[in-house]
Design an enzyme around this catalytic site. Structure first.
Site, PDB file in Angstrom:
ATOM      1  N   ARG A 105     -45.400  64.681 -54.163  1.00  0.00           N
ATOM      2  CA  ARG A 105     -44.619  63.798 -53.279  1.00  0.00           C
ATOM      3  C   ARG A 105     -45.065  62.371 -53.579  1.00  0.00           C
ATOM      4  NH1 ARG A 105     -43.405  63.983 -46.866  1.00  0.00           N
ATOM      5  NH2 ARG A 105     -41.894  65.455 -47.728  1.00  0.00           N
ATOM      6  N   HIS A 132     -34.939  64.821 -52.256  1.00  0.00           N
ATOM      7  CA  HIS A 132     -35.824  65.721 -51.489  1.00  0.00           C
ATOM      8  C   HIS A 132     -35.232  67.136 -51.589  1.00  0.00           C
ATOM      9  CE1 HIS A 132     -38.788  67.119 -48.854  1.00  0.00           C
ATOM     10  NE2 HIS A 132     -38.447  66.568 -47.722  1.00  0.00           N
ATOM     11  N   GLN A 135     -36.183  70.195 -49.213  1.00  0.00           N
ATOM     12  CA  GLN A 135     -35.616  70.153 -47.865  1.00  0.00           C
ATOM     13  C   GLN A 135     -34.244  70.821 -47.833  1.00  0.00           C
ATOM     14  OE1 GLN A 135     -37.030  68.800 -44.943  1.00  0.00           O
ATOM     15  NE2 GLN A 135     -35.335  69.975 -44.112  1.00  0.00           N
ATOM     16  N   CYS A 260     -34.105  66.713 -40.974  1.00  0.00           N
ATOM     17  CA  CYS A 260     -35.239  67.216 -41.766  1.00  0.00           C
ATOM     18  C   CYS A 260     -36.570  67.000 -41.064  1.00  0.00           C
ATOM     19  CB  CYS A 260     -35.242  66.569 -43.146  1.00  0.00           C
ATOM     20  SG  CYS A 260     -35.501  64.788 -43.117  1.00  0.00           S
TER      21      CYS A 260
HETATM   22  N1  NVA Z   1     -35.905  60.017 -45.882  1.00  0.00           N
HETATM   23  C1  NVA Z   1     -37.209  60.329 -45.340  1.00  0.00           C
HETATM   24  C2  NVA Z   1     -37.453  61.787 -45.348  1.00  0.00           C
HETATM   25  C3  NVA Z   1     -38.756  62.230 -44.745  1.00  0.00           C
HETATM   26  C4  NVA Z   1     -38.997  63.711 -44.848  1.00  0.00           C
HETATM   27  C5  NVA Z   1     -38.278  59.586 -46.128  1.00  0.00           C
HETATM   28  O1  NVA Z   1     -38.148  59.522 -47.357  1.00  0.00           O
HETATM   29  O2  NVA Z   1     -39.199  59.069 -45.528  1.00  0.00           O
HETATM   30  N1   CP Z   2     -39.077  67.020 -43.770  1.00  0.00           N
HETATM   31  C1   CP Z   2     -40.242  66.768 -44.389  1.00  0.00           C
HETATM   32  O1   CP Z   2     -40.329  66.726 -45.622  1.00  0.00           O
HETATM   33  O2   CP Z   2     -41.291  66.587 -43.546  1.00  0.00           O
HETATM   34  P1   CP Z   2     -42.720  66.017 -43.920  1.00  0.00           P
HETATM   35  O3   CP Z   2     -42.533  64.559 -44.300  1.00  0.00           O
HETATM   36  O4   CP Z   2     -43.531  66.184 -42.675  1.00  0.00           O
HETATM   37  O5   CP Z   2     -43.280  66.791 -45.074  1.00  0.00           O
END
Ligand code: NVA
Ligand code: CP
Length: 302
Positions: A105, A132, A135, A260
């Protein structure tokens, strides 16, 4: 040595593989709930590299690997030599010589691509600024569990055309359903991706028109990780796109809605919908665990 299979976007699987993976995730969930977990990852090690925060992704990958008989290593960017400038290429060569699968990540999607190019083992995208995909595997599993196949259905994305939205767009072209992206100007998804998905995805500026007839409404935070400084401006511009009861009432009568998580009640989703007893958001979160177990089996086991 055969080249490893990576999962950097949903386009790395075929439509058939996505459907098989969803079936397997549902099966793994049932077996786990029946107290009969599978041990398909016995002796396997997953390395998880995080340069952004996480609750669900970390816990689901780590717990999932343990449930399948394997183990997982948590590596934060700051505590490894990556944080002191060791090249991604070198890090990939070394880590992939010691583990069976890697999850990353991070911010730049190109960094995950670079890692994968130099990795001997499968690499999973656990979220980048652009995508993502893990997800959306869990979201699809949830839709299939509750409503059946998503082919031919309509999904309305409300709010920022961000990484999660991009993965929904890829899912639409893979599984042949429509995505209506409801967002104001300046918050559109990536134009190149939009061009590639134009048969399945369209933009609609008016949220009340966008949700009409939709089988599923989906939203996400207005400021993603890395955009915290823009929070107030984004909240002002995206306010009309809040997922709330009045928009839900304009969708199909049995429409589902998803998020999500993490969610901000009163911003992108109303507190009422977040806390409604019949919502599938918690099922969606749990399914991260099972969808990713099925994904690791597919990438490691073929
Ligand atoms: N769009 C959000 C998703 C978090 C799971 C982010 O990238 O922070
Ligand atoms: N939805 C999701 O990816 O959650 P986290 O950021 O907690 O991993």
């Amino acid at each position: 040595m055969t080249a490893p299979r990576h999962f950097l976007t949903l386009m790395d699987l075929s439509a058939d593989e996505i459907r098989l993976l969803i079936d397997r995730a549902i099966e793994l969930k049932a077996q786990w709930r029946a107290g009969n977990p599978q041990r398909s990852m016995e002796g396997k090690v997953l390395a998880m590299i995080f340069t952004k925060a996480s609750t669900r992704t970390r816990v689901s990958f780590e717990a999932g690997m343990a449930q399948l008989g394997g183990s997982a290593l948590f590596l934060s960017g700051q505590d490894t030599q990556l944080g002191r400038g060791e090249p991604i290429e070198d890090t990939a060569r070394v880590i992939s010589s010691m583990v069976d699968i890697v999850m990353i990540r991070t911010f730049a999607h190109a960094d995950v691509e670079t890692f994968a190019q130099h990795s001997r083992v499968p690499v999973i995208n656990g979220l980048t600024d652009d995508y993502h995909p893990c997800q959306i595997l869990a979201d699809l599993q949830t839709f299939f569990e509750v409503r059946g196949d998503i082919q031919g259905k309509t999904v309305c994305w409300l709010g920022d055309g961000n990484n999660v939205c991009h993965s929904w767009m890829n899912a639409a072209r893979q599984l042949d359903f429509e995505v209506v992206v409801a967002c104001p100007e300046g918050y559109d998804p990536d134009p190149t991706l939009l061009g590639a998905c134009c048969q399945w995805v369209r933009i609609e500026r008016d949220p009340t028109r966008a949700v009409q007839g939709a089988d599923l409404l989906v939203t996400d935070v207005w400021a993603s990780m890395g955009q915290e400084a823009e929070q107030n401006q984004r909240a002002a511009n995206l306010a009309p796109y809040q997922l709330n009861r009045s928009l839900l009432d304009l969708a199909a009568p049995d429409a589902l809605y998803m998020h999500c998580l993490p969610a901000h009640r009163g911003e992108e989703i109303s507190a009422e919908l977040m806390d409604a007893p019949d919502n599938v958001i918690w099922q969606e979160a749990e399914n991260r665990l099972h969808a990713q177990k099925a994904l690791m089996e597919l990438l490691i086991g073929g």
